[in-house]
Scaffold this active site. Structure first.
Site, PDB file in Angstrom:
ATOM      1  N   GLY A 111      25.588  56.659 -48.434  1.00  0.00           N
ATOM      2  CA  GLY A 111      24.957  55.473 -49.003  1.00  0.00           C
ATOM      3  C   GLY A 111      23.524  55.696 -49.416  1.00  0.00           C
ATOM      4  O   GLY A 111      22.765  54.738 -49.605  1.00  0.00           O
ATOM      5  N   VAL A 135      10.334  50.315 -53.661  1.00  0.00           N
ATOM      6  CA  VAL A 135       9.757  51.633 -53.371  1.00  0.00           C
ATOM      7  C   VAL A 135       9.771  51.856 -51.858  1.00  0.00           C
ATOM      8  O   VAL A 135       9.200  51.088 -51.100  1.00  0.00           O
ATOM      9  CB  VAL A 135       8.305  51.735 -53.881  1.00  0.00           C
ATOM     10  CG1 VAL A 135       7.752  53.132 -53.604  1.00  0.00           C
ATOM     11  CG2 VAL A 135       8.219  51.412 -55.365  1.00  0.00           C
ATOM     12  N   LYS A 184      15.190  47.615 -58.997  1.00  0.00           N
ATOM     13  CA  LYS A 184      13.913  48.078 -59.566  1.00  0.00           C
ATOM     14  C   LYS A 184      13.778  47.803 -61.064  1.00  0.00           C
ATOM     15  O   LYS A 184      12.713  48.014 -61.641  1.00  0.00           O
ATOM     16  CB  LYS A 184      13.773  49.578 -59.311  1.00  0.00           C
ATOM     17  CG  LYS A 184      13.605  49.932 -57.848  1.00  0.00           C
ATOM     18  CD  LYS A 184      13.633  51.421 -57.615  1.00  0.00           C
ATOM     19  CE  LYS A 184      15.036  51.984 -57.577  1.00  0.00           C
ATOM     20  NZ  LYS A 184      15.823  51.561 -56.411  1.00  0.00           N
ATOM     21  N   LYS A 213      10.037  53.925 -59.656  1.00  0.00           N
ATOM     22  CA  LYS A 213       9.288  53.667 -58.426  1.00  0.00           C
ATOM     23  C   LYS A 213       7.801  53.962 -58.603  1.00  0.00           C
ATOM     24  O   LYS A 213       6.949  53.168 -58.205  1.00  0.00           O
ATOM     25  CB  LYS A 213       9.866  54.490 -57.272  1.00  0.00           C
ATOM     26  CG  LYS A 213      11.240  54.047 -56.824  1.00  0.00           C
ATOM     27  CD  LYS A 213      11.801  54.968 -55.744  1.00  0.00           C
ATOM     28  CE  LYS A 213      13.198  54.527 -55.299  1.00  0.00           C
ATOM     29  NZ  LYS A 213      13.761  55.422 -54.265  1.00  0.00           N
TER      30      LYS A 213
END
Length: 815
Positions: free
Chosen positions: A664, A609, A579, A682
């Protein structure tokens, strides 16, 4: 009668010659044969080298001659019984002695004339044909050797002599009328002037020799035996998917051979074309293969293009200026200059305004041509009527060839569109009135990409090859590669997309394989790779210059995100779950989007996102359709949602955060998630994709973490601080219970302002029942006013994120 010609690789050594003898013996059962042979493989190059060294007073020419002698003596010894070798070995040594005498002369004079060069080069065919004739006589005594210099007569244009067909045809016909031998073996390539001086027919001239004889004798068929299964739709050494062509017309074969299809020497077709003698190209090493039949028949085929070929090492010369407009004879003067300098023009195009004319010639002739042209037009150049000749080197001509092309519309557009999509710049274009050929001049470094792209488009049932350069092979990267491996067959069979992983890199090692890395045991292969260096990774991807290249970033690394610009400028698409780039300074974000459009290189970041959710794609479609986003409310962190859904009086905040990492769901540094910076990035990306300009520092970040937790510099200290401040987190939980609410980390945007922070969500709110690691986004737009557009689903996890990356890759494949 049939005429068979065997090339240099077919007679490279004794083992190969035995295959040739077997083929000839089988063919001889059906009638009389003429067998024309080239020099042993590489011998002509060795002779050329020896001559050049001798002319430069370099004594090492003798070493080259010794190597040539050994090669032929060894070959003869393996083919001829010991009892019959003595006189034959002596004959070869006499020929070598003659060669050495000639080269001694070059050494003493310090020069090499074209006439002497032809004589020196003739020794390759003279030696090979003698050995092969003697070897075949061990099988069948009814075979004779004939020196083709006694049959083919030329002018004295040494190096590429012009054949006197009137005299040559008579000599060939007279000889074979009187000769009753079943098999006649001749050397190719060499001929003789009317004065009895050795000349040559140009490199590849052995084909021409065979065609001259076939034409003179009205042969039933001319067979060219080589090391490939005929002519191919493209050069198989460059285009692995190239296919043999079963049948092709004389005209198509001439076009392909002119444009570099080395399996056939271009002048070969003319002598047999007049007599409609078919040419069959066969593979000495796979004689059962069908080969390519060249004739006057135009085959029916589904594709209008028969083949794609190219000529390398081209220079483009441009003569332009107002002094050429309406002035007759400018082109005539230009071509007369080049003709006088014996420079062959390969490509011609002229502007309809007559303002410029552009020609393609070999790089080796460029300097000479430039000097000669500028001298011929020096008056006009001095008067500023014509500009000095412009020379561009290191180019290549690519050509689509097909007899049926004239009956199909849009081929030029399809060709240029295909090249343009892969950023192959076209410098010049030419198409003949016959519409049998469309040629374009491109940069030489783009040849492989251009040929493969065109071949894929015209011959491979619309199968598109995607070449991936993957950086980051942790949890998500591992799942991504696993998905590619398991879906590879489906993608190829159903979607017609062939996905290859060309490069893999982690923080320590990187590997490259131009043919595609095997995904069965990629981990062990990567462990043995070379040290990972980002600049080298970019350089290698650029150097490979593969079509439909995609850089896949599966890291959270800022320095990797800074590489995107360089990839996009090379027309390499970028797919990323990182990102940082899209949430960096607004100008950088806009620059990357602009580069994507400028270089026709997709820049996709759907997983920035919502992992695998189609959130960004939905925003793009809303904006593209004319809608306007006014307000966004969202839970965008799957990891934070997981944490606050599982944090209760039985599970400490520390333990839940630890578990999220094990699952994770968090970044390797969990503070990125818990600090709110990840959510801020985001929402920023969604705001930007909605058409608003904003930077990250404009987003209010109301952190729920104590200052001491935020100040930690490593994971160990961070988790220790979570234990230390357990009471703080328990207090937040207790407050949510008291308000009959649930904790959600919410991002929102409205009236040009954005914020992220922990909120107490009441039961009647759409976010209240958001379970597990799910994300939810509400878009309020011109069209969605009272009831927002809602997107909900899993927003974290290695497999989900990998599938989102995979979907972006496939999206590029479907473009």
């Amino acid at each position: 009668m049939k005429v068979l010609k065997f090339g240099g690789t077919s007679v490279a050594n004794a083992q190969n010659i035995k295959l040739v003898l077997e083929i000839v013996n089988q063919k001889a059962k059906d009638g009389k044969l003429v067998v024309v042979v080239s020099a042993l493989s590489k011998v002509t190059d060795m002779l050329q080298l020896a001559a050049a060294k001798a002319a430069e007073n370099d004594e090492s020419f003798r070493e080259v001659v010794a190597e040539i002698e050994k090669k032929h003596l060894d070959t003869l010894k393996e083919l001829i019984p010991v009892s019959e070798q003595s006189s034959l070995l002596s004959h070869i040594k006499r020929i070598i002695n003659h060669l050495e005498t000639l080269l001694d002369g070059c050494f003493l004079l310090g020069e090499l004339s074209p006439r002497t060069a032809d004589t020196v080069l003739s020794f390759g065919e003279l030696l090979s044909s003698f050995i092969i004739a003697q070897a075949y006589q061990q099988i069948d005594k009814n075979a004779v050797y004939k020196d083709s210099r006694e049959l083919i007569k030329t002018n004295a244009d040494f190096g590429k002599a012009v054949v006197n067909f009137e005299i040559s045809n008579v000599l060939i016909q007279e000889y074979f009328t009187e000769n009753d031998s079943k098999i006649t073996i001749l050397p190719g390539f060499i001929a003789q002037t009317l004065d009895g001086i050795t000349s040559t027919l140009g490199r590849g001239g052995s084909d021409y020799t065979a065609a001259i004889i076939a034409g003179a004798l009205d042969a039933e068929q001319l067979e060219i035996w080589t090391d490939v299964n005929g002519m191919f739709t493209a050069n198989p050494k460059i285009v692995k998917q190239a296919q043999p062509i079963a049948t092709i017309s004389y005209q198509e074969a001439m076009e392909l051979s002119h444009f570099g299809a080395k399996v056939l020497y271009p002048p070969t077709i003319q002598p047999v074309l007049r007599k409609n003698i078919p040419i069959l190209i066969k593979n000495t090493f796979e004689p059962e293969a069908e080969g390519t039949l060249i004739s006057n028949k135009i085959s029916e085929q589904t594709t209008p293009v028969k083949g794609i070929s190219h000529i390398e090492h081209i220079s483009l010369l441009t003569l332009e200026g107002p002094g050429m407009i309406g002035v007759s004879g400018s082109s005539k003067r230009l071509f007369e200059v080049l003709s006088h300098e014996k420079i062959n023009v390969i490509f011609i195009t002229q502007a309809s305004s007559e303002h410029s004319i552009c020609i393609g010639i070999l790089n080796s002739d460029a300097d000479n041509a430039e000097e000669a042209i500028n001298k011929a037009f020096d008056v006009e150049i001095l008067q500023n009527k014509i500009d000095p000749c412009i020379v561009e080197k290191d180019l290549c001509i690519i050509a689509l060839v097909g007899e049926n092309m004239k009956n199909h519309q849009g081929l030029s557009g399809r060709m240029f569109s295909t090249l343009g999509k892969n950023n192959v710049n076209i410098r010049a274009i030419a198409q003949g009135a016959s519409e049998r050929n469309i040629s374009a001049v491109i940069n030489e470094r783009d040849v492989k990409k251009a040929l493969n792209t065109l071949h894929e488009n015209f011959f491979e049932e619309n199968t598109k090859q995607l070449n991936l350069f993957v950086m980051g092979v942790g949890n998500v990267g591992e799942k991504f590669i696993e998905q590619i491996h398991s879906q590879k067959k489906f993608l190829k069979d159903v979607l017609k997309i062939n996905v290859r992983v060309i490069a893999l890199s982690n923080s320590r090692k990187m590997i490259f394989d131009e043919d595609g890395i095997s995904l069965k045991d990629w981990q062990s292969t990567l462990d043995k790779g070379e040290p990972a260096i980002a600049t080298e990774f970019i350089a290698r991807a650029r150097e490979l210059n593969l079509r439909n290249s995609i850089f896949v970033d599966i890291t959270a690394n800022a320095s990797v995100s800074e590489m995107y610009e360089k990839f996009l400028k090379e027309s390499i698409a970028v797919v990323t779950c990182n990102k940082i780039a899209c949430s960096s300074a607004y100008n950088n974000y806009k620059k990357l989007k602009s580069l994507s459009r400028q270089y026709n290189a997709p820049f996709l970041f759907e997983t920035n996102v919502g992992a695998g959710l189609p959130i960004i794609d939905t925003v793009k479609n809303l904006i593209a359709s004319g809608d306007k986003v006014h307000k966004i409310q969202a839970v965008l962190s799957g990891s934070l949602n997981f944490i606050f859904n599982n944090f209760d009086k039985n599970n400490s905040f520390h333990d839940v955060v630890k578990e999220a990492g094990v699952q994770g769901f968090t970044e390797p540094d969990p503070k990125i998630d818990l600090s709110g910076i990840d959510v801020a990035r985001k929402i920023l990306i969604l705001i930007r994709e909605s058409g608003y300009e904003m930077d990250i520092d404009a987003i209010a970040n109301e952190s729920f973490l104590p200052a001491e937790c935020l100040a930690t510099t490593n994971n160990e200290d961070f988790f220790a601080s979570l234990i230390k401040h357990a009471a703080h987190f328990n207090g937040i939980y207790e407050e949510a219970l008291a308000k009959d609410s649930r904790l959600k980390y919410v991002a929102q945007f409205e009236n040009g302002k954005a914020s992220v922070g922990l909120q107490f969500i009441p039961k009647d709110h759409p976010f209240y029942n958001l379970e597990g690691k799910d994300n939810i986004v509400l878009f309020y737009t011109d069209r969605y006013v009272d009831q927002p557009l809602l997107i909900k689903g899993a927003g974290a996890g290695a497999a989900v994120t990998a599938s989102g990356i995979f979907a972006d890759v496939i999206r590029i494949g479907n473009v």
